[in-house]
Design a protein around this motif. Structure first.
Motif, PDB file in Angstrom:
ATOM      1  N   GLU A   1     -15.937 -10.872   9.643  1.00 51.22           N
ATOM      2  CA  GLU A   1     -14.894  -9.985   9.129  1.00 51.22           C
ATOM      3  C   GLU A   1     -15.193  -8.535   9.513  1.00 51.22           C
ATOM      4  O   GLU A   1     -16.338  -8.102   9.475  1.00 51.22           O
ATOM      5  CB  GLU A   1     -14.853 -10.092   7.598  1.00 51.22           C
ATOM      6  CG  GLU A   1     -13.515  -9.643   7.029  1.00 51.22           C
ATOM      7  CD  GLU A   1     -13.496  -9.724   5.508  1.00 51.22           C
ATOM      8  OE1 GLU A   1     -12.823  -8.877   4.908  1.00 51.22           O
ATOM      9  OE2 GLU A   1     -14.142 -10.617   4.952  1.00 51.22           O
ATOM     10  N   ILE A   2     -14.127  -7.830   9.925  1.00 52.64           N
ATOM     11  CA  ILE A   2     -14.318  -6.429  10.315  1.00 52.64           C
ATOM     12  C   ILE A   2     -14.415  -5.585   9.035  1.00 52.64           C
ATOM     13  O   ILE A   2     -13.611  -5.732   8.120  1.00 52.64           O
ATOM     14  CB  ILE A   2     -13.141  -5.933  11.189  1.00 52.64           C
ATOM     15  CG1 ILE A   2     -13.020  -6.825  12.414  1.00 52.64           C
ATOM     16  CG2 ILE A   2     -13.338  -4.490  11.603  1.00 52.64           C
ATOM     17  CD1 ILE A   2     -11.680  -6.708  13.117  1.00 52.64           C
ATOM     18  N   GLN A   3     -15.411  -4.750   9.016  1.00 50.87           N
ATOM     19  CA  GLN A   3     -15.691  -4.005   7.794  1.00 50.87           C
ATOM     20  C   GLN A   3     -14.766  -2.799   7.621  1.00 50.87           C
ATOM     21  O   GLN A   3     -14.594  -1.989   8.531  1.00 50.87           O
ATOM     22  CB  GLN A   3     -17.141  -3.530   7.814  1.00 50.87           C
ATOM     23  CG  GLN A   3     -17.704  -3.412   6.423  1.00 50.87           C
ATOM     24  CD  GLN A   3     -19.082  -2.791   6.428  1.00 50.87           C
ATOM     25  OE1 GLN A   3     -19.765  -2.767   7.446  1.00 50.87           O
ATOM     26  NE2 GLN A   3     -19.478  -2.279   5.281  1.00 50.87           N
ATOM     27  N   VAL A   4     -14.224  -2.698   6.412  1.00 48.60           N
ATOM     28  CA  VAL A   4     -13.408  -1.542   6.069  1.00 48.60           C
ATOM     29  C   VAL A   4     -14.337  -0.447   5.571  1.00 48.60           C
ATOM     30  O   VAL A   4     -15.134  -0.662   4.663  1.00 48.60           O
ATOM     31  CB  VAL A   4     -12.388  -1.895   4.959  1.00 48.60           C
ATOM     32  CG1 VAL A   4     -11.551  -0.685   4.600  1.00 48.60           C
ATOM     33  CG2 VAL A   4     -11.493  -3.026   5.392  1.00 48.60           C
ATOM     34  N   LYS A   5     -14.216   0.732   6.175  1.00 48.76           N
ATOM     35  CA  LYS A   5     -15.088   1.843   5.762  1.00 48.76           C
ATOM     36  C   LYS A   5     -14.528   2.585   4.556  1.00 48.76           C
ATOM     37  O   LYS A   5     -15.261   3.161   3.764  1.00 48.76           O
ATOM     38  CB  LYS A   5     -15.275   2.831   6.926  1.00 48.76           C
ATOM     39  CG  LYS A   5     -16.150   2.274   8.034  1.00 48.76           C
ATOM     40  CD  LYS A   5     -16.178   3.205   9.229  1.00 48.76           C
ATOM     41  CE  LYS A   5     -17.033   4.437   8.956  1.00 48.76           C
ATOM     42  NZ  LYS A   5     -16.974   5.369  10.122  1.00 48.76           N
ATOM     43  N   ASN A   6     -13.199   2.596   4.469  1.00 50.93           N
ATOM     44  CA  ASN A   6     -12.572   3.259   3.328  1.00 50.93           C
ATOM     45  C   ASN A   6     -11.187   2.663   3.136  1.00 50.93           C
ATOM     46  O   ASN A   6     -10.551   2.207   4.093  1.00 50.93           O
ATOM     47  CB  ASN A   6     -12.464   4.772   3.560  1.00 50.93           C
ATOM     48  CG  ASN A   6     -12.177   5.537   2.269  1.00 50.93           C
ATOM     49  OD1 ASN A   6     -12.057   4.942   1.200  1.00 50.93           O
ATOM     50  ND2 ASN A   6     -12.063   6.840   2.387  1.00 50.93           N
ATOM     51  N   GLN A   7     -10.732   2.651   1.874  1.00 47.18           N
ATOM     52  CA  GLN A   7      -9.425   2.063   1.597  1.00 47.18           C
ATOM     53  C   GLN A   7      -8.777   2.742   0.390  1.00 47.18           C
ATOM     54  O   GLN A   7      -9.435   3.012  -0.607  1.00 47.18           O
ATOM     55  CB  GLN A   7      -9.592   0.571   1.301  1.00 47.18           C
ATOM     56  CG  GLN A   7      -8.275  -0.140   1.057  1.00 47.18           C
ATOM     57  CD  GLN A   7      -8.445  -1.631   0.860  1.00 47.18           C
ATOM     58  OE1 GLN A   7      -9.035  -2.061  -0.117  1.00 47.18           O
ATOM     59  NE2 GLN A   7      -7.943  -2.411   1.808  1.00 47.18           N
ATOM     60  N   ILE A   8      -7.468   2.985   0.526  1.00 52.68           N
ATOM     61  CA  ILE A   8      -6.670   3.490  -0.602  1.00 52.68           C
ATOM     62  C   ILE A   8      -5.448   2.588  -0.717  1.00 52.68           C
ATOM     63  O   ILE A   8      -4.809   2.252   0.285  1.00 52.68           O
ATOM     64  CB  ILE A   8      -6.182   4.942  -0.353  1.00 52.68           C
ATOM     65  CG1 ILE A   8      -7.345   5.912  -0.102  1.00 52.68           C
ATOM     66  CG2 ILE A   8      -5.292   5.422  -1.493  1.00 52.68           C
ATOM     67  CD1 ILE A   8      -8.023   6.473  -1.315  1.00 52.68           C
ATOM     68  N   LYS A   9      -5.130   2.184  -1.961  1.00 54.08           N
ATOM     69  CA  LYS A   9      -3.913   1.394  -2.202  1.00 54.08           C
ATOM     70  C   LYS A   9      -3.050   2.152  -3.200  1.00 54.08           C
ATOM     71  O   LYS A   9      -3.526   2.526  -4.269  1.00 54.08           O
ATOM     72  CB  LYS A   9      -4.273   0.030  -2.792  1.00 54.08           C
ATOM     73  CG  LYS A   9      -4.989  -0.896  -1.827  1.00 54.08           C
ATOM     74  CD  LYS A   9      -5.256  -2.241  -2.484  1.00 54.08           C
ATOM     75  CE  LYS A   9      -5.903  -3.197  -1.494  1.00 54.08           C
ATOM     76  NZ  LYS A   9      -6.158  -4.516  -2.084  1.00 54.08           N
ATOM     77  N   LEU A  10      -1.790   2.355  -2.825  1.00 51.99           N
ATOM     78  CA  LEU A  10      -0.875   3.073  -3.706  1.00 51.99           C
ATOM     79  C   LEU A  10       0.369   2.227  -3.974  1.00 51.99           C
ATOM     80  O   LEU A  10       0.842   1.531  -3.084  1.00 51.99           O
ATOM     81  CB  LEU A  10      -0.427   4.388  -3.054  1.00 51.99           C
ATOM     82  CG  LEU A  10      -1.486   5.461  -2.779  1.00 51.99           C
ATOM     83  CD1 LEU A  10      -0.888   6.581  -1.928  1.00 51.99           C
ATOM     84  CD2 LEU A  10      -2.013   6.032  -4.089  1.00 51.99           C
ATOM     85  N   ALA A  11       0.842   2.283  -5.215  1.00 49.80           N
ATOM     86  CA  ALA A  11       2.146   1.693  -5.541  1.00 49.80           C
ATOM     87  C   ALA A  11       3.062   2.861  -5.879  1.00 49.80           C
ATOM     88  O   ALA A  11       2.800   3.618  -6.816  1.00 49.80           O
ATOM     89  CB  ALA A  11       2.018   0.735  -6.717  1.00 49.80           C
ATOM     90  N   ILE A  12       4.110   3.023  -5.094  1.00 51.51           N
ATOM     91  CA  ILE A  12       4.954   4.215  -5.173  1.00 51.51           C
ATOM     92  C   ILE A  12       6.352   3.828  -5.641  1.00 51.51           C
ATOM     93  O   ILE A  12       6.996   2.978  -5.015  1.00 51.51           O
ATOM     94  CB  ILE A  12       5.031   4.878  -3.776  1.00 51.51           C
ATOM     95  CG1 ILE A  12       3.614   5.273  -3.307  1.00 51.51           C
ATOM     96  CG2 ILE A  12       5.952   6.072  -3.781  1.00 51.51           C
ATOM     97  CD1 ILE A  12       3.511   5.493  -1.817  1.00 51.51           C
ATOM     98  N   LEU A  13       6.805   4.420  -6.739  1.00 50.15           N
ATOM     99  CA  LEU A  13       8.160   4.137  -7.227  1.00 50.15           C
ATOM    100  C   LEU A  13       9.155   4.463  -6.112  1.00 50.15           C
ATOM    101  O   LEU A  13       9.076   5.515  -5.481  1.00 50.15           O
ATOM    102  CB  LEU A  13       8.465   4.965  -8.480  1.00 50.15           C
ATOM    103  CG  LEU A  13       9.796   4.652  -9.173  1.00 50.15           C
ATOM    104  CD1 LEU A  13       9.784   3.244  -9.798  1.00 50.15           C
ATOM    105  CD2 LEU A  13      10.106   5.684 -10.243  1.00 50.15           C
ATOM    106  N   SER A  14      10.082   3.528  -5.890  1.00 49.06           N
ATOM    107  CA  SER A  14      10.984   3.648  -4.750  1.00 49.06           C
ATOM    108  C   SER A  14      12.110   4.645  -4.998  1.00 49.06           C
ATOM    109  O   SER A  14      13.245   4.277  -5.290  1.00 49.06           O
ATOM    110  CB  SER A  14      11.563   2.265  -4.428  1.00 49.06           C
ATOM    111  OG  SER A  14      12.510   2.382  -3.387  1.00 49.06           O
ATOM    112  N   ILE A  15      11.770   5.930  -4.900  1.00 52.20           N
ATOM    113  CA  ILE A  15      12.790   6.990  -4.951  1.00 52.20           C
ATOM    114  C   ILE A  15      12.542   7.944  -3.781  1.00 52.20           C
ATOM    115  O   ILE A  15      11.406   8.099  -3.332  1.00 52.20           O
ATOM    116  CB  ILE A  15      12.805   7.771  -6.301  1.00 52.20           C
ATOM    117  CG1 ILE A  15      11.427   8.361  -6.611  1.00 52.20           C
ATOM    118  CG2 ILE A  15      13.277   6.871  -7.442  1.00 52.20           C
ATOM    119  CD1 ILE A  15      11.414   9.286  -7.819  1.00 52.20           C
TER     120      ILE A  15
END
Lengths: 148, 112
Positions: A2-16
Motif C-alpha cells: 500500500e502506498i503510504q499517505v503522508k498527510n490527509q484531511i477529510k471535510l464534509a461541507i454543507l452543499s451551499i
C-alpha cells in the motif's frame, strides 16, 4: 504494497454556494505544505472549485432546505497531491458527454468545468451513477525542482 | 465574496469588481449588472476586473452572459485589466478572441 499517505484531511461541507470558497481556500492551505508555484496552487484552486461547484449546483441542485454534504478528501503522497470530491446527489447520465467542452445543462454556464479540471490537473477520474452521486478524483504530480 | 460597484460615466455603465468571481460572485455580479442595465438603459459596459483575484467557469459564464445581452443590442463590453492567472483562464475559454482587454479605464473610454 500500500502506498503510504503522508498527510490527509477529510471535510464534509454543507452543499451551499457560499462554501465553495471555503473548499477552495482549504485546498490552497493543504497544498501550501509542499513546494508548489503560485500558478500551480491557482490551478488546484480552479479545479477543486469546479468540482465542488458541480456537486453543489448539479449534484444536489442547490437546495438550501436539504442538509446535503459534499465530501472533500485531500491526500498528500510522496510524489503527488490527490483531491477527491464526492456528492450523493443525482449523478451524471453520461460522463463522457458531460466532460466535453460546451456541454452544459444551463445556457449561462459554459460547460468548461471539466475542461479546466482536465487542463489544470495531471489526472482526472469521474465516477458517477444516476441517483447515487458523483466522485471526482484529481491528482497534481509533485515535480521535484532543482535547488539553487 | 465579491464586491460590485456600478456607476455611469460618459453614458457607459462602469462595473468595478473586487474579490472572487465564483458561483457566489457570479450570482452577485448578474443581479447587480442586470439591475443597473435595466435602470440606466446603458448600451455599453466597462468591466474593470483589476480587483478580481479568482475566476472559474461560473464567473466566466456570467461575463459571457452579459456579453451576449449587450452585443445583441449592438453594444460593447470593454474589459479593463486582468491579473495573469485570470487572463490565462480567459484565454483557455477562448474569451480573448472576442474581448479586447484594456490596461486602464481611461484607455477603454478613449476607445469608444
Amino acid at each position: 504494497m500500500e502506498i503510504q499517505v503522508k498527510n490527509q484531511i477529510k471535510l464534509a461541507i454543507l452543499s451551499i454556494n457560499e462554501n465553495v470558497a471555503f473548499a477552495r481556500a482549504s485546498t490552497a492551505a493543504f497544498s501550501a505544505q509542499v513546494d508548489l508555484t503560485l500558478t500551480e496552487i491557482d490551478e488546484i484552486k480552479v479545479a477543486v472549485s469546479e468540482a465542488v461547484s458541480n456537486a453543489v449546483i448539479h449534484g444536489y441542485g442547490s437546495d438550501p432546505h436539504k442538509q446535503n454534504y459534499v465530501e472533500l478528501v485531500m491526500n498528500l503522497y510522496q510524489d503527488k497531491l490527490e483531491f477527491i470530491i464526492t456528492d450523493y446527489g443525482r449523478g451524471i447520465a453520461n460522463v463522457e458527454e458531460a466532460r466535453q467542452p460546451s456541454f452544459s445543462s444551463d445556457p449561462e454556464r459554459m460547460g468548461l468545468g471539466f475542461v479546466f479540471m482536465d487542463s489544470f490537473m495531471d489526472e482526472l477520474e469521474v465516477l458517477s451513477k444516476l441517483g447515487q452521486g458523483t466522485t471526482v478524483r484529481m491528482v497534481k504530480l509533485l515535480v521535484p525542482r532543482t535547488e539553487h | 465574496m465579491l464586491k460590485v460597484v456600478t456607476f455611469m460615466k460618459q453614458g457607459i455603465l462602469v462595473v468595478r469588481l473586487e474579490g472572487e468571481l465564483d458561483v457566489c460572485g457570479a450570482n452577485e455580479f448578474r443581479t447587480a449588472v442586470d439591475e443597473a442595465l435595466t435602470a440606466t438603459g446603458a448600451k455599453h459596459i466597462l468591466l474593470n476586473m483589476q480587483g478580481v483575484s479568482f475566476i472559474d467557469s461560473s464567473g466566466l459564464g456570467v461575463v459571457l452572459g452579459r456579453y451576449k445581452r449587450i452585443t445583441q443590442l449592438g453594444g460593447k463590453i470593454l474589459v479593463v485589466y486582468l491579473e495573469p492567472q485570470i487572463k490565462r483562464i480567459f484565454e483557455l475559454a477562448g474569451l480573448l478572441k472576442i474581448l479586447t482587454i484594456y490596461q486602464n479605464e481611461e484607455q477603454a473610454l478613449d476607445f469608444l
